[in-house]
Scaffold this motif. Structure first.
Motif, PDB file in Angstrom:
ATOM      1  N   ASP A 298      -3.449   3.360   1.108  1.00 53.48           N
ATOM      2  CA  ASP A 298      -4.059   2.996   2.308  1.00 53.48           C
ATOM      3  C   ASP A 298      -4.364   1.266   2.524  1.00 53.48           C
ATOM      4  O   ASP A 298      -5.184   1.104   3.122  1.00 53.48           O
ATOM      5  CB  ASP A 298      -5.624   3.815   2.562  1.00 53.48           C
ATOM      6  N   ALA A 299      -3.489   0.770   1.694  1.00 49.26           N
ATOM      7  CA  ALA A 299      -3.624  -0.840   1.684  1.00 49.26           C
ATOM      8  C   ALA A 299      -3.243  -1.292   3.091  1.00 49.26           C
ATOM      9  O   ALA A 299      -2.577  -0.637   3.795  1.00 49.26           O
ATOM     10  CB  ALA A 299      -2.934  -1.419   0.700  1.00 49.26           C
ATOM     11  N   PRO A 300      -4.256  -2.179   3.622  1.00 50.95           N
ATOM     12  CA  PRO A 300      -4.122  -2.730   5.095  1.00 50.95           C
ATOM     13  C   PRO A 300      -2.326  -3.158   5.245  1.00 50.95           C
ATOM     14  O   PRO A 300      -1.859  -3.968   4.372  1.00 50.95           O
ATOM     15  CB  PRO A 300      -4.776  -3.923   5.292  1.00 50.95           C
ATOM     16  N   SER A 301      -1.872  -2.582   6.354  1.00 50.27           N
ATOM     17  CA  SER A 301      -0.540  -3.163   6.510  1.00 50.27           C
ATOM     18  C   SER A 301      -0.203  -3.116   7.805  1.00 50.27           C
ATOM     19  O   SER A 301      -0.712  -1.952   8.662  1.00 50.27           O
ATOM     20  CB  SER A 301       0.626  -2.486   5.642  1.00 50.27           C
ATOM     21  N   MET A 302       0.865  -3.505   8.614  1.00 39.62           N
ATOM     22  CA  MET A 302       1.338  -3.293   9.982  1.00 39.62           C
ATOM     23  C   MET A 302       1.933  -1.786   9.819  1.00 39.62           C
ATOM     24  O   MET A 302       1.974  -1.061  11.061  1.00 39.62           O
ATOM     25  CB  MET A 302       2.315  -4.456  10.484  1.00 39.62           C
ATOM     26  N   TYR A 303       2.255  -1.491   8.917  1.00 39.09           N
ATOM     27  CA  TYR A 303       3.100   0.211   8.573  1.00 39.09           C
ATOM     28  C   TYR A 303       1.705   0.927   8.956  1.00 39.09           C
ATOM     29  O   TYR A 303       1.750   2.164   9.676  1.00 39.09           O
ATOM     30  CB  TYR A 303       3.829   0.504   7.428  1.00 39.09           C
ATOM     31  N   ARG A 304       0.718   0.889   8.089  1.00 41.46           N
ATOM     32  CA  ARG A 304      -0.452   1.849   8.029  1.00 41.46           C
ATOM     33  C   ARG A 304      -1.026   1.886   9.751  1.00 41.46           C
ATOM     34  O   ARG A 304      -1.390   2.675  10.189  1.00 41.46           O
ATOM     35  CB  ARG A 304      -1.301   1.135   7.303  1.00 41.46           C
ATOM     36  N   ASP A 305      -1.077   0.538  10.168  1.00 41.92           N
ATOM     37  CA  ASP A 305      -1.666   0.502  11.416  1.00 41.92           C
ATOM     38  C   ASP A 305      -0.759   0.998  12.481  1.00 41.92           C
ATOM     39  O   ASP A 305      -1.308   1.793  13.592  1.00 41.92           O
ATOM     40  CB  ASP A 305      -1.782  -1.105  12.132  1.00 41.92           C
TER      41      ASP A 305
ATOM     42  N   ALA B  50      -2.800  -4.725  -2.612  1.00 42.45           N
ATOM     43  CA  ALA B  50      -1.890  -4.208  -3.465  1.00 42.45           C
ATOM     44  C   ALA B  50      -1.178  -2.940  -2.561  1.00 42.45           C
ATOM     45  O   ALA B  50      -1.851  -2.087  -2.347  1.00 42.45           O
ATOM     46  CB  ALA B  50      -2.539  -3.488  -4.641  1.00 42.45           C
ATOM     47  N   VAL B  51      -0.029  -3.185  -1.855  1.00 46.56           N
ATOM     48  CA  VAL B  51       0.575  -2.059  -1.244  1.00 46.56           C
ATOM     49  C   VAL B  51       1.463  -1.143  -2.130  1.00 46.56           C
ATOM     50  O   VAL B  51       1.889  -1.616  -3.235  1.00 46.56           O
ATOM     51  CB  VAL B  51       1.228  -2.728  -0.131  1.00 46.56           C
ATOM     52  N   HIS B  52       1.747  -0.134  -1.696  1.00 51.07           N
ATOM     53  CA  HIS B  52       2.717   0.878  -2.350  1.00 51.07           C
ATOM     54  C   HIS B  52       3.474   1.582  -1.322  1.00 51.07           C
ATOM     55  O   HIS B  52       3.151   2.428  -0.671  1.00 51.07           O
ATOM     56  CB  HIS B  52       1.998   1.652  -3.077  1.00 51.07           C
ATOM     57  N   ASN B  53       4.514   1.076  -0.962  1.00 57.59           N
ATOM     58  CA  ASN B  53       5.678   1.684   0.025  1.00 57.59           C
ATOM     59  C   ASN B  53       6.750   1.939  -0.649  1.00 57.59           C
ATOM     60  O   ASN B  53       7.218   1.275  -1.503  1.00 57.59           O
ATOM     61  CB  ASN B  53       5.823   0.416   0.956  1.00 57.59           C
ATOM     62  N   SER B  54       7.258   3.226  -0.062  1.00 53.73           N
ATOM     63  CA  SER B  54       8.875   3.637  -0.532  1.00 53.73           C
ATOM     64  C   SER B  54       9.488   3.217   0.533  1.00 53.73           C
ATOM     65  O   SER B  54       9.251   3.153   1.736  1.00 53.73           O
ATOM     66  CB  SER B  54       8.802   5.122  -0.909  1.00 53.73           C
TER      67      SER B  54
END
Length: 179
Positions: A76-83, A53-57
């Motif tokens: 802090d859901a895993p994503s390429m943006y977070r990485d 469950a991602v939360h992106n603006s």
């Protein structure tokens, strides 16, 4: 132009403060108006084959035919943006190619050895995938389906940018169900 997927249609920037980034792009760069969604309704989201469950603006605006996307992760859901952020990067994270032949273009890229790292859907016929190959920061490739409401949204954002006079620089995303 890419020999494989046509023109790059979007530049995706991961930023720590999306409001400041919209201000910079509209006031300093003269790009806008920005269509802002504080929580993008991503369906069927997967990262490395697992659901999260991602939360992106996200904020979108055009400069000519190229769309600029600003992305701020809100959890802090895993994503390429977070990485990307955890690697100490900010700024250009991906380039996107838009397609009306999603399945064909996905098969083409997979045939060239690209593997899907992150995927989901925004609205009907709004699938997207990010491939795992990245030679250096900013070279991730996104393949984005633009057949349905998302495609119509992108067209309206482009049209709003034509002759934009600087007024009303930040606008809400319209509902995809109404486009």
């Amino acid at each position: 132009m890419s020999r494989f997927l046509g023109e790059i249609r979007q530049l995706g920037y991961v930023v720590p403060d999306i409001e400041a980034a919209m201000d910079h792009w509209s006031e300093t760069m003269g790009v806008g108006p920005w269509y802002y969604n504080p929580k993008v309704p991503i369906e069927d989201y997967q990262y490395d084959g697992q659901s999260h469950a991602v939360h992106n603006s996200v904020a979108l605006a055009n400069s000519g035919y190229v769309q600029v996307e600003l992305i701020q992760t809100r959890n802090d859901a895993p994503s390429m943006y977070r990485d990307f952020l955890q690697a100490g990067n900010t700024g250009l994270q991906h380039v996107a190619y838009w397609t009306e032949k999603f399945d064909d273009d996905l098969a083409l890229m997979e045939g060239k050895g690209f593997k899907v790292k992150m995927s989901g859907k925004v609205g009907e016929n709004g699938r997207f995938v990010y491939f795992d190959k990245e030679a250096h920061p900013g070279t991730v490739i996104e393949l984005s389906e633009v057949v349905g409401p998302k495609g119509r949204l992108f067209k309206s954002i482009y049209e709003a940018s034509i002759d934009w006079d600087g007024t009303d620089p930040i606008r809400p995303f319209p509902s995809l169900s109404e486009i």
